[in-house]
Write an enzyme that holds these catalytic residues in place. Sequence first.
Site, PDB file in Angstrom:
ATOM      1  N   THR A  41       0.823  -1.208   0.000  1.00 51.92           N
ATOM      2  CA  THR A  41       0.000   0.000   0.000  1.00 51.92           C
ATOM      3  C   THR A  41       0.861   1.264   0.000  1.00 51.92           C
ATOM      4  O   THR A  41       2.041   1.233   0.346  1.00 51.92           O
ATOM      5  CB  THR A  41      -0.940   0.026   1.217  1.00 51.92           C
ATOM      6  OG1 THR A  41      -0.168   0.072   2.414  1.00 51.92           O
ATOM      7  CG2 THR A  41      -1.845  -1.199   1.235  1.00 51.92           C
ATOM      8  N   ASP A  42       0.226   2.365  -0.364  1.00 52.55           N
ATOM      9  CA  ASP A  42       0.901   3.658  -0.328  1.00 52.55           C
ATOM     10  C   ASP A  42       0.549   4.383   0.970  1.00 52.55           C
ATOM     11  O   ASP A  42      -0.074   3.798   1.857  1.00 52.55           O
ATOM     12  CB  ASP A  42       0.542   4.484  -1.572  1.00 52.55           C
ATOM     13  CG  ASP A  42      -0.956   4.747  -1.699  1.00 52.55           C
ATOM     14  OD1 ASP A  42      -1.694   4.627  -0.702  1.00 52.55           O
ATOM     15  OD2 ASP A  42      -1.395   5.080  -2.811  1.00 52.55           O
ATOM     16  N   GLN A  43       0.905   5.646   1.086  1.00 50.91           N
ATOM     17  CA  GLN A  43       0.653   6.396   2.312  1.00 50.91           C
ATOM     18  C   GLN A  43      -0.833   6.587   2.599  1.00 50.91           C
ATOM     19  O   GLN A  43      -1.212   6.877   3.720  1.00 50.91           O
ATOM     20  CB  GLN A  43       1.356   7.750   2.265  1.00 50.91           C
ATOM     21  CG  GLN A  43       2.855   7.630   2.412  1.00 50.91           C
ATOM     22  CD  GLN A  43       3.526   8.993   2.447  1.00 50.91           C
ATOM     23  OE1 GLN A  43       2.984   9.980   1.970  1.00 50.91           O
ATOM     24  NE2 GLN A  43       4.712   9.027   3.029  1.00 50.91           N
TER      25      GLN A  43
END
Length: 141
Positions: free
Chosen positions: A15-17
Amino acid sequence: MFVSSKEIEVRYAETDQMGVVYHANYIIWMEVGRTKLIQDLGFSYAAMEKDGIISPVVDIQIEYKKPITYGEKAIIHTWIEKYNGIKTVYGYEIFNSHGELAAKGFSSHVCVKKETFRPVVFKKLYPEWHEAYVKAMKEER
């Protein structure tokens, strides 16, 4: 057509931020789905590589519909969209845990000799595999 299914638990590292699966991971999941489809049909990509044959991606398309987030599962459906004995186009639909379509796409592949990258005629080199692909395309969904 025969459709293979593979479930993947979304890992935090994917996942990203924002907590959403990073877009490039869908392409990795497409590979996971493709490998599962080949296994479901009774063959092994790894065994083909041992023969000195590889199957590079020559084109890939993906359309993102809904996000998948950490803690969910991604379900990849994979099938053979087109096949002519030389080139294979695989189709993919990736669903989230709620059964919603998150992404769909296609990847095109040809088989080549690993040392030279010269194309090979898949249906002549692997006739049983060829027949399995033809049959899988004809099966009802």
